[in-house]
Design a protein around this motif. Sequence first.
Motif, mmCIF file in Angstrom:
data_model
loop_
_atom_site.group_PDB
_atom_site.id
_atom_site.type_symbol
_atom_site.label_atom_id
_atom_site.label_comp_id
_atom_site.label_asym_id
_atom_site.label_seq_id
_atom_site.Cartn_x
_atom_site.Cartn_y
_atom_site.Cartn_z
ATOM 1 N N VAL A 1 -14.542 4.121 2.885
ATOM 2 C CA VAL A 1 -13.472 3.115 2.898
ATOM 3 C C VAL A 1 -14.069 1.735 3.214
ATOM 4 O O VAL A 1 -13.793 0.746 2.519
ATOM 5 C CB VAL A 1 -12.374 3.485 3.928
ATOM 6 C CG1 VAL A 1 -11.438 2.314 4.187
ATOM 7 C CG2 VAL A 1 -11.586 4.703 3.443
ATOM 8 N N THR B 1 -5.491 -4.172 -0.745
ATOM 9 C CA THR B 1 -5.757 -4.213 -2.193
ATOM 10 C C THR B 1 -4.670 -4.950 -2.970
ATOM 11 O O THR B 1 -4.786 -5.088 -4.190
ATOM 12 C CB THR B 1 -5.818 -2.768 -2.735
ATOM 13 O OG1 THR B 1 -4.674 -2.059 -2.228
ATOM 14 C CG2 THR B 1 -7.083 -2.053 -2.305
ATOM 15 N N LEU C 1 -6.854 0.797 1.615
ATOM 16 C CA LEU C 1 -7.056 0.877 0.161
ATOM 17 C C LEU C 1 -5.785 1.306 -0.566
ATOM 18 O O LEU C 1 -5.810 1.559 -1.770
ATOM 19 C CB LEU C 1 -8.177 1.874 -0.174
ATOM 20 C CG LEU C 1 -9.544 1.646 0.487
ATOM 21 C CD1 LEU C 1 -10.542 2.689 0.001
ATOM 22 C CD2 LEU C 1 -10.066 0.240 0.214
ATOM 23 N N HIS D 1 -6.335 6.179 -3.403
ATOM 24 C CA HIS D 1 -7.400 5.365 -4.011
ATOM 25 C C HIS D 1 -8.539 6.304 -4.431
ATOM 26 O O HIS D 1 -8.911 7.201 -3.667
ATOM 27 C CB HIS D 1 -7.888 4.337 -2.997
ATOM 28 C CG HIS D 1 -8.781 3.290 -3.599
ATOM 29 N ND1 HIS D 1 -10.077 3.560 -3.987
ATOM 30 C CD2 HIS D 1 -8.562 1.985 -3.898
ATOM 31 C CE1 HIS D 1 -10.617 2.460 -4.486
ATOM 32 N NE2 HIS D 1 -9.726 1.491 -4.440
ATOM 33 N N GLU E 1 -16.031 0.363 0.337
ATOM 34 C CA GLU E 1 -15.173 -0.159 -0.730
ATOM 35 C C GLU E 1 -14.578 -1.518 -0.329
ATOM 36 O O GLU E 1 -14.448 -2.418 -1.174
ATOM 37 C CB GLU E 1 -14.063 0.860 -1.054
ATOM 38 C CG GLU E 1 -13.066 0.406 -2.109
ATOM 39 C CD GLU E 1 -13.680 0.107 -3.482
ATOM 40 O OE1 GLU E 1 -14.850 0.461 -3.732
ATOM 41 O OE2 GLU E 1 -12.965 -0.520 -4.300
#
Length: 400
Positions: A291, A371, A53, A57, A294
């Motif tokens: 995590v 990301t 991430l 984050h 997400e």
Amino acid sequence: MTGSDWQDAYAARMMRVFGTPLAHLVRGEGAHVWDAEGRRYLDFLAGIAVNALGYAHPVFVEAVSRQAATLTQVSNYFSTPPQLALAERLLRLTGAEAADGRAYFANSGTEAIEAGVKLARLTGRPRILALVNSFHGRTMGSLSVTGKQALREPFEPLLPGVEFIDSTVEALEAALGGDVAALIVEPIKGEAGVLPLPEGYLAAARELTARHGALLILDEIQTGAGRTGDWFAFQRAGIVPDAVALAKGIGGGMPLGALVAFGPAAELMGPGHHGSTFGGNPLATAVGDAVLAEIERADLVTNARRRGAQLTDVVLGLGSALVTGVRGAGLMLGVALAQPVAPAVVTAALGHGLIVNAANPETIRLVPPLTIGDEEIGEFGERFAEALRTVEAVIEEGDA
Ligand code: PLP
């Protein structure tokens, strides 16, 4: 600490197992980190394929803060909600849920592999097959199945019964027999230089190991958790392994490892066979679960696939004579160089505010956060082009 202070302190106090650090980092945000002198770097190494991430984050920060304020370590005499939530999510994402799978939690990649090696031993068969040039970790069991002689040699004798074979179906066929406990493989050899297995290898390995009653244990420590543009690289091959070792990206920066076993292999471990004080602690598992949630919510697996293709186009589009190709999958890419100058490219990139890694002397490894978007890829293209030009100029000077 600035300037040479941190370098002196590092040289004096740290055990000499690593080379001289490239920089002294103090902060990170998104895909960027800052050093003690305030220099900003675009980080396409991401803690070596860990920070899925990126840095700081909000989901990661919230999960760490919430769980740290709730419950962090209780030992395996107790169960906790985050541990069971992560087990459930991992079993679902790997497909092990449908195969009566089970999860074991550890704190690192090498520990996940240790659990896999023990699983292999519990079959009662003496031989373990691994691949030439593979990397599975630094503890003695993992080192025993690591196919890099230079790493193994200082620590021999290691585990008996391990054999290293070439990454071909023929070599596997020749080595298999009723005395083989397991084959351990990485779908893409990361540390060797981002080298994918030959097309069709995993499917053939699944068929052959099953025929001989040997376990197929996959090391997806680097390839897992969406990095290759699939949740796990074995899913692209359309196979079901007996066990898969995970770490790195599943914690997104929190130390966390896991071995997920499928079907009968999940029943091999019994009480007392294995364990870890910290393994499966509520802090690490809560963060891992957040995590992975997400990655699911933001569909970063698709992003990894899409951005990997975009990044490949950018690298090839630079038109550098130094670049001969790009291999890998998703956001696990190896830029092949025409000359063994990868360490020089790493140094030049750092000078231009970009962190990349030399997976071997002829390969630059790119494993950025999952990301990344247009902005980071644009910035990467500019900085990487500058780094390549710097190295090309040095080569030209040398030739002149
Ligand atoms: N297996 C693979 C494929 C890896 O890439 C690594 C680390 O780079 C390991 C195992 C070891 O993981 P760790 O460093 O977390 O022990």
